[in-house]
Design a protein around this motif. Structure first.
Motif, short mmCIF file in Angstrom:
data_model
loop_
_atom_site.label_atom_id
_atom_site.label_comp_id
_atom_site.label_asym_id
_atom_site.label_seq_id
_atom_site.Cartn_x
_atom_site.Cartn_y
_atom_site.Cartn_z
N ASP A 52 0.94 -1.27 -0.34
CA ASP A 52 -0.20 0.05 -0.05
C ASP A 52 0.99 1.30 -0.15
O ASP A 52 1.94 1.50 0.70
CB ASP A 52 -0.66 -0.20 1.03
CG ASP A 52 -1.68 1.06 1.37
OD1 ASP A 52 -1.80 2.42 1.05
OD2 ASP A 52 -3.30 1.09 2.39
N PRO A 53 0.81 1.96 -1.03
CA PRO A 53 1.75 3.19 -0.95
C PRO A 53 1.85 4.12 0.01
O PRO A 53 2.77 4.94 0.55
CB PRO A 53 2.00 4.17 -2.57
CG PRO A 53 0.32 3.16 -2.48
CD PRO A 53 -0.18 2.40 -1.87
N THR A 54 1.03 3.89 0.50
CA THR A 54 0.18 5.44 2.12
C THR A 54 0.96 4.82 3.18
O THR A 54 1.26 5.25 3.69
CB THR A 54 -1.45 5.80 2.10
OG1 THR A 54 -2.38 4.30 2.91
CG2 THR A 54 -2.24 6.17 0.99
N GLU A 55 1.03 3.56 3.19
CA GLU A 55 2.00 2.37 4.29
C GLU A 55 3.15 3.08 4.21
O GLU A 55 4.14 3.18 5.19
CB GLU A 55 1.38 0.85 4.25
CG GLU A 55 0.03 1.37 5.06
CD GLU A 55 -0.25 -0.41 4.50
OE1 GLU A 55 1.18 -1.42 5.00
OE2 GLU A 55 -1.36 -0.87 5.20
N LEU A 56 3.60 2.68 2.53
CA LEU A 56 4.89 2.69 2.41
C LEU A 56 5.57 4.66 2.74
O LEU A 56 6.40 5.18 3.67
CB LEU A 56 4.87 2.70 1.51
CG LEU A 56 6.49 3.56 0.67
CD1 LEU A 56 8.05 2.17 1.54
CD2 LEU A 56 6.84 3.02 -0.63
N GLU A 57 4.49 5.24 2.73
CA GLU A 57 4.53 6.82 2.93
C GLU A 57 5.36 7.06 4.56
O GLU A 57 5.70 8.15 5.18
CB GLU A 57 4.58 7.51 1.73
CG GLU A 57 4.23 7.55 1.22
CD GLU A 57 5.64 8.03 0.17
OE1 GLU A 57 6.21 9.11 1.05
OE2 GLU A 57 6.11 7.35 -1.30
N ALA A 58 3.59 6.25 5.31
CA ALA A 58 4.06 6.50 6.18
C ALA A 58 5.16 5.72 7.57
O ALA A 58 5.58 6.75 7.92
CB ALA A 58 2.62 5.69 7.23
N ALA A 59 5.74 5.08 6.45
CA ALA A 59 6.68 4.34 6.80
C ALA A 59 8.11 5.21 7.24
O ALA A 59 9.03 4.91 7.70
CB ALA A 59 7.10 2.62 6.71
N LEU A 60 8.28 5.26 5.85
CA LEU A 60 9.07 6.65 5.15
C LEU A 60 9.62 7.23 6.62
O LEU A 60 10.97 8.14 6.76
CB LEU A 60 8.94 6.67 4.14
CG LEU A 60 9.76 5.51 2.89
CD1 LEU A 60 9.23 6.15 1.75
CD2 LEU A 60 11.47 5.36 2.87
N ALA A 61 7.98 8.28 6.99
CA ALA A 61 7.96 9.51 7.51
C ALA A 61 8.64 9.48 8.70
O ALA A 61 9.04 9.52 9.42
CB ALA A 61 6.96 10.19 7.94
N LEU A 62 8.45 8.14 9.60
CA LEU A 62 8.65 7.70 10.98
C LEU A 62 10.40 7.31 10.92
O LEU A 62 10.77 7.48 11.69
CB LEU A 62 7.72 5.89 11.13
CG LEU A 62 8.47 5.44 12.47
CD1 LEU A 62 7.37 6.78 13.87
CD2 LEU A 62 7.28 4.18 12.85
N ASP A 63 10.64 6.88 10.09
CA ASP A 63 11.76 5.86 9.94
C ASP A 63 12.56 7.83 9.90
O ASP A 63 13.60 7.92 10.20
CB ASP A 63 12.10 5.61 8.31
CG ASP A 63 14.03 5.41 8.40
OD1 ASP A 63 14.19 4.49 9.85
OD2 ASP A 63 14.45 5.70 7.30
N ALA A 64 12.31 8.76 8.82
CA ALA A 64 13.20 10.70 8.90
C ALA A 64 12.97 10.64 10.23
O ALA A 64 13.65 12.14 10.38
CB ALA A 64 12.16 10.89 7.76
N ALA A 65 11.73 9.92 10.87
CA ALA A 65 11.35 11.83 12.63
C ALA A 65 12.37 10.86 13.03
O ALA A 65 12.86 9.79 12.67
CB ALA A 65 10.92 10.57 12.97
#
Length: 85
Positions: free
Chosen positions: A72-85
């Motif tokens: 799911d592309p929205t799950e990917l974007e959320a995981a990337l944002a969490l990783d960047a935080a």
């Protein structure tokens, strides 16, 4: 109608997970492929998302098969944002 596939490389600095997949993935680089289908032959502005695929390759120096996992592309974007935080 014509389909287009775009590829991008994403990097996770820490292990991550996606809610729809039942596992944790190691930190590293992942190729993300997105397929879209052209909806209107007269315009290249109208595309419909078909699939987002995460390409998982064996760790460097290890044998194994490359996996192509639909995500799911929205799950990917959320995981990337969490990783960047």
């Amino acid at each position: 109608m014509a389909n287009r596939i775009s590829k991008r490389l994403v990097t996770f600095h820490r292990p991550f997970s996606l809610p729809s997949l039942d596992r944790t993935w190691p930190a590293g680089d992942y190729t993300i492929e997105t397929e879209e289908e052209q909806q209107d032959k007269t315009s290249d502005k109208a595309y419909l998302h078909i699939a987002t695929i995460m390409v998982v390759r064996p760790a460097a120096g290890l044998r194994g098969t490359t996996q192509f996992i639909e995500i799911d592309p929205t799950e990917l974007e959320a995981a990337l944002a969490l990783d960047a935080a």
